[in-house]
Design a protein around this motif. Sequence first.
Motif, PDB file in Angstrom:
ATOM      1  N   SER A 202      -8.367   6.766   7.420  1.00 17.79           N
ATOM      2  CA  SER A 202      -6.866   7.056   7.462  1.00 17.79           C
ATOM      3  C   SER A 202      -6.479   6.839   6.193  1.00 17.79           C
ATOM      4  CB  SER A 202      -6.411   6.400   8.694  1.00 17.79           C
ATOM      5  OG  SER A 202      -6.193   4.899   8.326  1.00 17.79           O
ATOM      6  N   PRO A 203      -5.064   7.908   5.718  1.00 14.25           N
ATOM      7  CA  PRO A 203      -4.714   7.398   4.608  1.00 14.25           C
ATOM      8  C   PRO A 203      -4.169   5.930   4.638  1.00 14.25           C
ATOM      9  CG  PRO A 203      -3.945   9.371   5.506  1.00 14.25           C
ATOM     10  CD  PRO A 203      -4.716   8.912   6.477  1.00 14.25           C
ATOM     11  N   ARG A 204      -3.849   5.241   5.563  1.00 13.65           N
ATOM     12  CA  ARG A 204      -3.339   4.005   5.766  1.00 13.65           C
ATOM     13  C   ARG A 204      -4.568   2.897   5.268  1.00 13.65           C
ATOM     14  NH1 ARG A 204      -0.324   1.351  10.867  1.00 13.65           N
ATOM     15  NH2 ARG A 204       1.041   3.105  10.202  1.00 13.65           N
ATOM     16  N   ARG A 205      -5.679   3.314   5.810  1.00 22.63           N
ATOM     17  CA  ARG A 205      -6.770   2.317   5.422  1.00 22.63           C
ATOM     18  C   ARG A 205      -7.347   2.724   3.738  1.00 22.63           C
ATOM     19  NH1 ARG A 205      -9.738  -1.748   5.777  1.00 22.63           N
ATOM     20  NH2 ARG A 205     -12.037  -1.434   5.440  1.00 22.63           N
ATOM     21  N   VAL A 206      -7.045   3.800   3.439  1.00 20.34           N
ATOM     22  CA  VAL A 206      -7.528   3.955   2.073  1.00 20.34           C
ATOM     23  C   VAL A 206      -6.190   3.321   1.211  1.00 20.34           C
ATOM     24  CG1 VAL A 206      -7.273   5.758   0.277  1.00 20.34           C
ATOM     25  CG2 VAL A 206      -8.286   6.200   2.459  1.00 20.34           C
ATOM     26  N   LYS A 207      -4.867   3.254   1.713  1.00 22.89           N
ATOM     27  CA  LYS A 207      -4.193   2.365   1.075  1.00 22.89           C
ATOM     28  C   LYS A 207      -4.590   0.976   0.849  1.00 22.89           C
ATOM     29  CE  LYS A 207      -0.356   4.074  -0.936  1.00 22.89           C
ATOM     30  NZ  LYS A 207       0.352   5.451  -0.314  1.00 22.89           N
ATOM     31  N   THR A 208      -4.916   0.411   2.045  1.00 18.43           N
ATOM     32  CA  THR A 208      -5.286  -1.228   1.983  1.00 18.43           C
ATOM     33  C   THR A 208      -6.464  -1.378   1.140  1.00 18.43           C
ATOM     34  OG1 THR A 208      -4.545  -0.804   4.464  1.00 18.43           O
ATOM     35  CG2 THR A 208      -5.688  -2.877   3.655  1.00 18.43           C
ATOM     36  N   LEU A 209      -7.479  -0.472   1.110  1.00 22.27           N
ATOM     37  CA  LEU A 209      -8.697  -0.760   0.323  1.00 22.27           C
ATOM     38  C   LEU A 209      -8.401  -0.777  -0.955  1.00 22.27           C
ATOM     39  CD1 LEU A 209     -11.280   1.510   2.139  1.00 22.27           C
ATOM     40  CD2 LEU A 209     -11.286  -0.686   2.001  1.00 22.27           C
ATOM     41  N   GLN A 210      -7.344   0.207  -1.500  1.00 22.48           N
ATOM     42  CA  GLN A 210      -7.044   0.387  -2.580  1.00 22.48           C
ATOM     43  C   GLN A 210      -6.245  -0.949  -3.071  1.00 22.48           C
ATOM     44  OE1 GLN A 210      -3.920   3.450  -3.554  1.00 22.48           O
ATOM     45  NE2 GLN A 210      -3.106   2.234  -5.618  1.00 22.48           N
ATOM     46  N   ALA A 211      -5.322  -1.276  -2.551  1.00 22.86           N
ATOM     47  CA  ALA A 211      -4.655  -2.737  -2.916  1.00 22.86           C
ATOM     48  C   ALA A 211      -5.585  -3.715  -2.919  1.00 22.86           C
ATOM     49  CB  ALA A 211      -3.385  -3.121  -1.711  1.00 22.86           C
ATOM     50  N   GLU A 212      -6.708  -3.905  -1.973  1.00 22.44           N
ATOM     51  CA  GLU A 212      -7.681  -5.023  -2.306  1.00 22.44           C
ATOM     52  C   GLU A 212      -8.315  -4.972  -3.253  1.00 22.44           C
ATOM     53  OE1 GLU A 212      -8.324  -5.211   2.796  1.00 22.44           O
ATOM     54  OE2 GLU A 212     -10.003  -4.677   1.329  1.00 22.44           O
ATOM     55  N   ALA A 213      -8.948  -3.544  -3.478  1.00 20.21           N
ATOM     56  CA  ALA A 213      -9.895  -3.591  -4.992  1.00 20.21           C
ATOM     57  C   ALA A 213      -8.933  -3.845  -5.957  1.00 20.21           C
ATOM     58  CB  ALA A 213     -10.270  -2.144  -4.973  1.00 20.21           C
ATOM     59  N   ALA A 214      -7.879  -3.448  -6.152  1.00 22.79           N
ATOM     60  CA  ALA A 214      -6.946  -3.664  -7.501  1.00 22.79           C
ATOM     61  C   ALA A 214      -6.809  -5.038  -7.599  1.00 22.79           C
ATOM     62  CB  ALA A 214      -5.594  -2.907  -6.983  1.00 22.79           C
ATOM     63  N   ALA A 215      -6.554  -5.726  -6.551  1.00 19.64           N
ATOM     64  CA  ALA A 215      -6.385  -7.079  -6.652  1.00 19.64           C
ATOM     65  C   ALA A 215      -7.700  -7.878  -6.909  1.00 19.64           C
ATOM     66  CB  ALA A 215      -5.897  -7.926  -4.974  1.00 19.64           C
ATOM     67  N   GLU A 216      -8.725  -7.586  -6.431  1.00 13.55           N
ATOM     68  CA  GLU A 216     -10.077  -8.234  -6.833  1.00 13.55           C
ATOM     69  C   GLU A 216     -10.340  -7.839  -8.124  1.00 13.55           C
ATOM     70  OE1 GLU A 216     -13.171  -6.279  -4.475  1.00 13.55           O
ATOM     71  OE2 GLU A 216     -14.701  -7.845  -5.335  1.00 13.55           O
ATOM     72  N   LEU A 217     -10.021  -6.542  -8.806  1.00  7.75           N
ATOM     73  CA  LEU A 217     -10.389  -6.392 -10.307  1.00  7.75           C
ATOM     74  C   LEU A 217      -9.366  -7.237 -11.076  1.00  7.75           C
ATOM     75  CD1 LEU A 217     -11.001  -2.602  -9.950  1.00  7.75           C
ATOM     76  CD2 LEU A 217     -12.612  -4.360 -10.715  1.00  7.75           C
ATOM     77  N   GLU A 218      -8.285  -7.279 -10.576  1.00  4.40           N
ATOM     78  CA  GLU A 218      -7.538  -8.376 -11.318  1.00  4.40           C
ATOM     79  C   GLU A 218      -7.685  -9.566 -11.433  1.00  4.40           C
ATOM     80  OE1 GLU A 218      -3.991  -9.451 -13.493  1.00  4.40           O
ATOM     81  OE2 GLU A 218      -4.605  -7.544 -12.973  1.00  4.40           O
ATOM     82  N   ALA A 219      -8.250 -10.311 -10.233  1.00  2.00           N
ATOM     83  CA  ALA A 219      -8.557 -11.554 -10.287  1.00  2.00           C
ATOM     84  C   ALA A 219      -9.724 -11.897 -10.718  1.00  2.00           C
ATOM     85  CB  ALA A 219      -8.416 -12.066  -8.660  1.00  2.00           C
ATOM     86  N   LEU A 220     -10.720 -11.091 -11.262  1.00  2.00           N
ATOM     87  CA  LEU A 220     -11.849 -11.538 -11.923  1.00  2.00           C
ATOM     88  C   LEU A 220     -11.918 -12.439 -12.991  1.00  2.00           C
ATOM     89  CD1 LEU A 220     -14.010  -8.122 -12.208  1.00  2.00           C
ATOM     90  CD2 LEU A 220     -14.164  -9.833 -10.529  1.00  2.00           C
ATOM     91  N   PRO A 221     -12.867 -13.271 -12.992  1.00  7.14           N
ATOM     92  CA  PRO A 221     -12.752 -14.427 -14.218  1.00  7.14           C
ATOM     93  C   PRO A 221     -12.853 -13.501 -15.491  1.00  7.14           C
ATOM     94  CG  PRO A 221     -14.412 -14.801 -12.856  1.00  7.14           C
ATOM     95  CD  PRO A 221     -13.908 -13.791 -12.192  1.00  7.14           C
ATOM     96  N   LYS A 222     -11.850 -14.166 -16.328  1.00  8.89           N
ATOM     97  CA  LYS A 222     -11.814 -13.227 -17.806  1.00  8.89           C
ATOM     98  C   LYS A 222     -12.242 -13.840 -18.844  1.00  8.89           C
ATOM     99  CE  LYS A 222      -7.381 -10.676 -16.724  1.00  8.89           C
ATOM    100  NZ  LYS A 222      -7.620 -10.759 -15.074  1.00  8.89           N
TER     101      LYS A 222
END
Lengths: 334, 365
Positions: free
Chosen positions: B178-198
Amino acid sequence: MRVGIPQALLFWTYAPLWFTLLKDLGVEPFVSRATTRATLDAGVKLAVEEACLPVKVFFGHCAELAASAEAVFVPRLVSVEPRAYICPKFMGLPDMAGRALGRQVPLLTPLVDLRRGAGGLSAAAAEVAGALGIRRRRAEQALACGLAVQRAVEARWGRGCLPPVALAELGLLPAAGGGDRGPVPGAARRRGRLGVLGHPYNVYDRQVSLDLLARLLAAGWSVETAETIPADECEAGARELPKELFWTMGRRVYGAAAYLMSSGAVEGLIYLASFGCGPDSLVGELVARLAERRGVPFLLLTLDEHTGEAGVWTRVEAFLDLIERREARAPRPG
Amino acid sequence: MTFPHMGTLYIPLETLLSDLGAEVVVPPPCTQRTLELGTRIAPEGACLPLKVGLGNFLEAEEQGAEAVVMAGGSGPCRFGYYAQVQREVLRGAGSGLEMIVLEPPQGHLRALLEELRRWLPGFTLRRSWKAFQLAWAKILAIDEVERALQAARATEAVRGQADAAFARFLTACRRADSPRRVKTLQAEAAAELEALPKREGPVLRVGVVGEIYTVLEPFVNLHTERRLGLLGVQVVRRLFLGDWIREHLFRLRVRRERLRLAELAMPHLNHFVGGHGLETVAHSVEFAREGIAGVVQLAPLTCMPEIVAETVLPEVTEKYGLPTLTLFVDEHTGEAGLQTRLEAFVDLLAGRGAPGRQGLTRPSP
């Protein structure tokens, strides 16, 4: 004002129109000298490595003209008929030439876009006049004269006159001697008829084609090219494809090939392609497949700046031998 | 039913076609074998998109595909005629695949669906609209997460973490219903990428421009973006799948955007030249104005629009002091050579940024 016309690319197709138009506008058009090895070398230096051979040749002519002309005629040919293009490189040609010449010489770059009809031609003529500071009213007259000359020349092609001969008659090229598409007088013996296809700037440029036409004629062969075949026959041939080709010249070449093969007018076909040419890479393939289906001998020669004359002529001779042996074995039906 | 690969296109396309009731065979990911299969039967002078596409079709046929969905076009770029040539080549090679060609002049959604209807028995308009919505949501989500990936790659402390996170997102997104599920996944992935150790240290920003297939398909460009990322470079680009679909299949590119690009490309390139030649020049100018360190141009060998762009790009280099690296790829392009060129280019960009070396200019090619 001396305006140089590079003897390259669509010079071979539209020179009568361009030359007449410029002359009638009161400037002094002149044509660069025939392509030589030096032209080619100069062009190779100016072009990016990946550019196709015809574009490199064009740059070579531009370089020659930059030294002798007050302006160089480099039209931006987007489209010469509705729903078709020429090739992306023609659309960017003035930009590429401007870059290659380092802005040493002004370029005359009218936009020719006939996708929405013949009005595009008037606009192009007006643009030339405007750039030269000439009143627009004269542009219409000059264009009419140019088109009349162009049509007359194209009619000559249809009656079997090769374009270089027609250009020589107009004084745009030095007379080359020899004549039409028939074997030159004094050829060893009369042989069959061949189709020599490809973009006009590959087929008719004696340096680029390694003088293929003249050598075939001298060897006693007759030749047909896409230009010597009536335009409506080419159109009909091109329409055999499930989807129309969107390159004007590619369509003409494919149509000519289809016509020559179905009419049985030729013993074999030689296709002159340039390395790196997008349309050739597809049209050559389509023609090759058609020739295979129809059982017509077919030779694809891909030309680039490293092509050696001896190697090419050896391949052509082998191909011609094959045709003659085949003809001797089994006379062609019908 | 199958289709050619182009980056992550397989995810939304699989969703769309299977939700419309088709049996979808996603071609195996592009490999050397794909390329070899395609190159063997393709016309020699054709560019890579045609050859790799043919390889995809043959590998999908091995897995039971019967028909191919392929986009058409009206020129002047060769791609518009590729489906026709591929049909001929496949027939000549003894393949039984049928080609379904979606032509853009009639390529509005309705014509597209009418052609598909022949292949999709239990299909309704309502169903197709929902399928289209889900596929579109996936495209937009993938494009967004990919932007986050480009930033994360350049700064990750542990090499490969960002790519791994992106791969997990793609797997989940492919299954999302569902588009809603896609949106959730997108937010999760973006947050995960953002939170990677730098990691510490400066980040160079490099723009990627060029022919869209070569830009979007990592196999074809030998993972140029990942290579740049691993060199500590943040890749920036404007070409994404969503853009391509908007303009190529549905001709929805807004007029204003087209004018904006034309204006950017002037006076270096004053007319569109098919493909993405104008975009290449326009985006390079835009990147230069944004202060990006350099631009990498990617294209298949003999690509006509990109050759035009390549010819005029040195003007952009001179005007803005923007170094450019042009990479033409074909079936003979080697990894080592490409890596060396990328490293040299990045070294050059890093050197320019160092104090006292501001005057360094790029040697002419």
